[in-house]
Design an enzyme around this catalytic site. Sequence first.
Site, mmCIF file in Angstrom:
data_model
loop_
_atom_site.group_PDB
_atom_site.id
_atom_site.type_symbol
_atom_site.label_atom_id
_atom_site.label_comp_id
_atom_site.label_asym_id
_atom_site.label_seq_id
_atom_site.Cartn_x
_atom_site.Cartn_y
_atom_site.Cartn_z
ATOM 1 C CG HIS A 1 -5.649 -1.507 -1.806
ATOM 2 N ND1 HIS A 1 -4.756 -0.943 -2.725
ATOM 3 C CD2 HIS A 1 -5.284 -1.280 -0.986
ATOM 4 C CE1 HIS A 1 -3.845 -0.343 -2.172
ATOM 5 N NE2 HIS A 1 -4.182 -0.466 -0.863
ATOM 6 C CG ASP B 1 -6.437 -1.594 -5.674
ATOM 7 O OD1 ASP B 1 -7.211 -0.698 -5.196
ATOM 8 O OD2 ASP B 1 -5.430 -1.543 -5.221
ATOM 9 C CB CYS C 1 -1.197 -0.012 1.488
ATOM 10 S SG CYS C 1 -2.300 1.263 1.337
#
Length: 218
Positions: A188, A161, A116
């Site tokens: 994600h 995502d 991330c």
Amino acid sequence: MSNWITLPTPLGPISAWQALPSGSPRAGLVVIQEIFGANAHIRHVAEQYAAEGYAVLAPSFFDLIEPDLQLDYDAAGVARGKALVDQLGVDRAVTIVEAAAAVLAPYGKVGTVGYCWGGTIAMLAAQRLGLPSASYYGARNVPFLDIPFKAPAIFHFGGFDASIPAAAVAAHREKQPGLPVYVYPADHAFNREVGMHYHAPSAALALERTLAFLKEHL
């Protein structure tokens, strides 16, 4: 062996989760957190790589702002985490990675893997510090893609995502055609085993590819 240690940095001391293999380490690895802190998931990731033979440090980046902070995976945690990484800034984050790499240097070559927000910091570590790096679903990567890479990198994205549209993934291939970019049938945070978007087959394949990458470059 896994435990918290104090990591000295030019910005001041912070905590870091240290995970060491049972035998002699094959290399060093900095695990770079998501926006939620060096929490149980990130510590599990560190231990996962230690089991593969790496000496691992997972710095607690938020210690520079609020020590021992670990956030929940809810709306409040997301909002707080985004604010904290903006407050920390990428320059200070890369400085922390560099300090962790220096501590790991006695174990041999050092690389990074980040998730991330940490995926973007991992990419910057390859560009600025010359550390081979694996970047998982780095939603902040695109503005930095024109920076030359001093070390190889590998990229993992979830095809579902919404925070990283197909055009952003395509930009990686267009601007850095020599670096591998993989897209998985997942959302994600597909590697986070405690999250609602965890996708075990994608996580396993991404790990396999990352381990092969690290074996080649470290």
